[in-house]
Write a protein that holds these residues in place. Structure first.
Motif, PDB file in Angstrom:
ATOM      1  N   ASN A   1      31.555   3.678   0.219  1.00 41.64           N
ATOM      2  CA  ASN A   1      32.909   3.517   0.780  1.00 41.64           C
ATOM      3  C   ASN A   1      33.608   4.872   0.910  1.00 41.64           C
ATOM      4  N   GLU A   2      33.395   5.728  -0.075  1.00 45.33           N
ATOM      5  CA  GLU A   2      33.985   7.074   0.001  1.00 45.33           C
ATOM      6  C   GLU A   2      33.452   7.807   1.234  1.00 45.33           C
ATOM      7  N   GLN A   3      32.153   7.631   1.493  1.00 47.46           N
ATOM      8  CA  GLN A   3      31.550   8.296   2.657  1.00 47.46           C
ATOM      9  C   GLN A   3      32.083   7.711   3.959  1.00 47.46           C
ATOM     10  N   ILE A   4      32.280   6.397   3.998  1.00 45.71           N
ATOM     11  CA  ILE A   4      32.865   5.755   5.190  1.00 45.71           C
ATOM     12  C   ILE A   4      34.206   6.403   5.510  1.00 45.71           C
ATOM     13  N   ASN A   5      35.021   6.585   4.492  1.00 36.96           N
ATOM     14  CA  ASN A   5      36.357   7.148   4.711  1.00 36.96           C
ATOM     15  C   ASN A   5      36.302   8.626   5.080  1.00 36.96           C
ATOM     16  N   LEU A   6      35.294   9.335   4.565  1.00 40.94           N
ATOM     17  CA  LEU A   6      35.125  10.740   4.944  1.00 40.94           C
ATOM     18  C   LEU A   6      34.726  10.850   6.423  1.00 40.94           C
ATOM     19  N   GLU A   7      33.893   9.924   6.897  1.00 44.73           N
ATOM     20  CA  GLU A   7      33.501   9.948   8.323  1.00 44.73           C
ATOM     21  C   GLU A   7      34.722   9.648   9.207  1.00 44.73           C
ATOM     22  N   ILE A   8      35.579   8.717   8.765  1.00 47.65           N
ATOM     23  CA  ILE A   8      36.801   8.427   9.543  1.00 47.65           C
ATOM     24  C   ILE A   8      37.700   9.669   9.564  1.00 47.65           C
TER      25      ILE A   8
ATOM     26  N   SER B   1      36.274  15.820  21.446  1.00 52.29           N
ATOM     27  CA  SER B   1      36.590  14.404  21.622  1.00 52.29           C
ATOM     28  C   SER B   1      35.308  13.568  21.498  1.00 52.29           C
ATOM     29  N   GLN B   2      34.228  14.044  22.120  1.00 49.24           N
ATOM     30  CA  GLN B   2      32.930  13.360  21.992  1.00 49.24           C
ATOM     31  C   GLN B   2      32.496  13.332  20.535  1.00 49.24           C
ATOM     32  N   HIS B   3      32.718  14.464  19.853  1.00 46.69           N
ATOM     33  CA  HIS B   3      32.264  14.543  18.462  1.00 46.69           C
ATOM     34  C   HIS B   3      33.075  13.612  17.559  1.00 46.69           C
ATOM     35  N   ALA B   4      34.349  13.432  17.895  1.00 48.77           N
ATOM     36  CA  ALA B   4      35.172  12.479  17.131  1.00 48.77           C
ATOM     37  C   ALA B   4      34.579  11.068  17.265  1.00 48.77           C
ATOM     38  N   ASP B   5      34.137  10.719  18.480  1.00 46.80           N
ATOM     39  CA  ASP B   5      33.501   9.399  18.688  1.00 46.80           C
ATOM     40  C   ASP B   5      32.209   9.290  17.878  1.00 46.80           C
ATOM     41  N   GLU B   6      31.455  10.398  17.856  1.00 49.85           N
ATOM     42  CA  GLU B   6      30.179  10.412  17.127  1.00 49.85           C
ATOM     43  C   GLU B   6      30.396  10.139  15.635  1.00 49.85           C
ATOM     44  N   GLU B   7      31.471  10.708  15.086  1.00 53.00           N
ATOM     45  CA  GLU B   7      31.755  10.488  13.655  1.00 53.00           C
ATOM     46  C   GLU B   7      32.017   9.009  13.373  1.00 53.00           C
ATOM     47  N   MET B   8      32.624   8.318  14.353  1.00 53.56           N
ATOM     48  CA  MET B   8      32.868   6.885  14.151  1.00 53.56           C
ATOM     49  C   MET B   8      31.554   6.098  14.190  1.00 53.56           C
ATOM     50  N   THR B   9      30.553   6.597  14.931  1.00 53.64           N
ATOM     51  CA  THR B   9      29.238   5.910  14.899  1.00 53.64           C
ATOM     52  C   THR B   9      28.581   6.126  13.534  1.00 53.64           C
ATOM     53  N   HIS B  10      28.796   7.311  12.933  1.00 59.05           N
ATOM     54  CA  HIS B  10      28.273   7.547  11.572  1.00 59.05           C
ATOM     55  C   HIS B  10      28.924   6.559  10.602  1.00 59.05           C
ATOM     56  N   MET B  11      30.243   6.397  10.759  1.00 58.93           N
ATOM     57  CA  MET B  11      30.986   5.483   9.889  1.00 58.93           C
ATOM     58  C   MET B  11      30.444   4.054  10.035  1.00 58.93           C
ATOM     59  N   ARG B  12      30.185   3.642  11.299  1.00 58.65           N
ATOM     60  CA  ARG B  12      29.756   2.257  11.525  1.00 58.65           C
ATOM     61  C   ARG B  12      28.366   1.974  10.953  1.00 58.65           C
ATOM     62  N   ARG B  13      27.481   2.982  10.964  1.00 57.73           N
ATOM     63  CA  ARG B  13      26.162   2.800  10.342  1.00 57.73           C
ATOM     64  C   ARG B  13      26.323   2.452   8.860  1.00 57.73           C
ATOM     65  N   LEU B  14      27.219   3.203   8.186  1.00 55.08           N
ATOM     66  CA  LEU B  14      27.468   2.966   6.755  1.00 55.08           C
ATOM     67  C   LEU B  14      28.110   1.593   6.535  1.00 55.08           C
ATOM     68  N   LEU B  15      29.071   1.271   7.398  1.00 60.39           N
ATOM     69  CA  LEU B  15      29.773  -0.012   7.303  1.00 60.39           C
ATOM     70  C   LEU B  15      28.779  -1.173   7.452  1.00 60.39           C
ATOM     71  N   ASN B  16      27.900  -1.063   8.457  1.00 60.61           N
ATOM     72  CA  ASN B  16      26.918  -2.131   8.678  1.00 60.61           C
ATOM     73  C   ASN B  16      25.963  -2.248   7.502  1.00 60.61           C
ATOM     74  N   TYR B  17      25.595  -1.108   6.923  1.00 64.08           N
ATOM     75  CA  TYR B  17      24.685  -1.138   5.774  1.00 64.08           C
ATOM     76  C   TYR B  17      25.335  -1.881   4.609  1.00 64.08           C
ATOM     77  N   LEU B  18      26.620  -1.605   4.360  1.00 64.17           N
ATOM     78  CA  LEU B  18      27.320  -2.329   3.290  1.00 64.17           C
ATOM     79  C   LEU B  18      27.335  -3.829   3.593  1.00 64.17           C
ATOM     80  N   HIS B  19      27.588  -4.183   4.851  1.00 65.24           N
ATOM     81  CA  HIS B  19      27.621  -5.604   5.223  1.00 65.24           C
ATOM     82  C   HIS B  19      26.260  -6.260   5.004  1.00 65.24           C
ATOM     83  N   GLU B  20      25.186  -5.544   5.370  1.00 60.57           N
ATOM     84  CA  GLU B  20      23.828  -6.109   5.212  1.00 60.57           C
ATOM     85  C   GLU B  20      23.506  -6.419   3.753  1.00 60.57           C
ATOM     86  N   THR B  21      24.139  -5.655   2.851  1.00 60.15           N
ATOM     87  CA  THR B  21      23.855  -5.869   1.417  1.00 60.15           C
ATOM     88  C   THR B  21      24.863  -6.843   0.798  1.00 60.15           C
TER      89      THR B  21
END
Ligand code: FEO
Length: 177
Positions: A11-18, A44-64
């Motif tokens: 969760n800390e990493q999710i918030n760091l990516e945001i 601006s593109q890189h800001a979007d990319e960081e949100m994809t990093h966040m979503r990978r982590l978010l989905n992983y938490l959901h899967e578990t």
């Protein structure tokens, strides 16, 4: 199943990516304000990319079966002494993110949590690429220099990076079934 300590750290990493996304979006706005349109588009593109990093982590938490928690966070800085100082700040920030990913890998290894250890390998490779990318931009700034028309040429170089990223994203979308 994840341990409470691992859930907290993910969760800390999710918030760091945001936060990273907010930081790069703010920097993009600063660049646009200075008529550095290539840098603005790239960030601006890189800001979007960081949100994809966040979503990978978010989905992983959901899967578990764990709950992702989005926290309040500080606003990013909105003033920078120069373009070079701004990219130096980005490079330092990415080194900090790498440090946090290394800590996560260490936790997964020592718990041990082999599923999370494997999941994190993508982040290890990604951080290597991000550090390389921003170091290469700093090297170009040092090579071109910021005197005279230097800023204009630096902005053009960064615009090329934005265009190649945009093309890569388009071809990935086209490859989707
Ligand atoms: Fe998600 Fe730039 O690290």
């Amino acid at each position: 199943m994840l341990t409470p300590a691992m859930i907290d750290r993910l969760n800390e990493q999710i918030n760091l990516e945001i936060y990273s996304s907010h930081l790069y979006l703010q920097m993009s706005s600063w660049c646009a304000h200075k008529s550095l349109d290539g840098c603005a588009q790239f960030l601006s593109q890189h800001a979007d990319e960081e949100m994809t990093h966040m979503r990978r982590l978010l989905n992983y938490l959901h899967e578990t079966g764990a709950l992702a928690i989005i926290s309040s966070m500080e606003a990013p800085p909105h003033y920078f002494d120069s373009l070079q100082a701004m990219f130096e700040k980005i490079y330092a920030h990415e080194q900090f993110v790498t440090h946090k990913i290394n800590d996560l890998v260490h936790l997964a290894n020592t718990e041990p949590d082999y599923a999370t250890l494997q999941f994190l390998q993508w982040y290890v490779a990604e951080q290597h690429q991000e550090e390389f990318l921003f170091k290469s931009i700093l090297d170009k700034i040092a090579l071109i220099g910021t005197e005279g028309q230097g800023l204009f040429f630096i902005d053009q170089e960064v615009a090329k990076l934005a265009a190649s990223k945009g093309m890569a994203a388009t071809s990935m979308e086209a490859a989707q079934p």
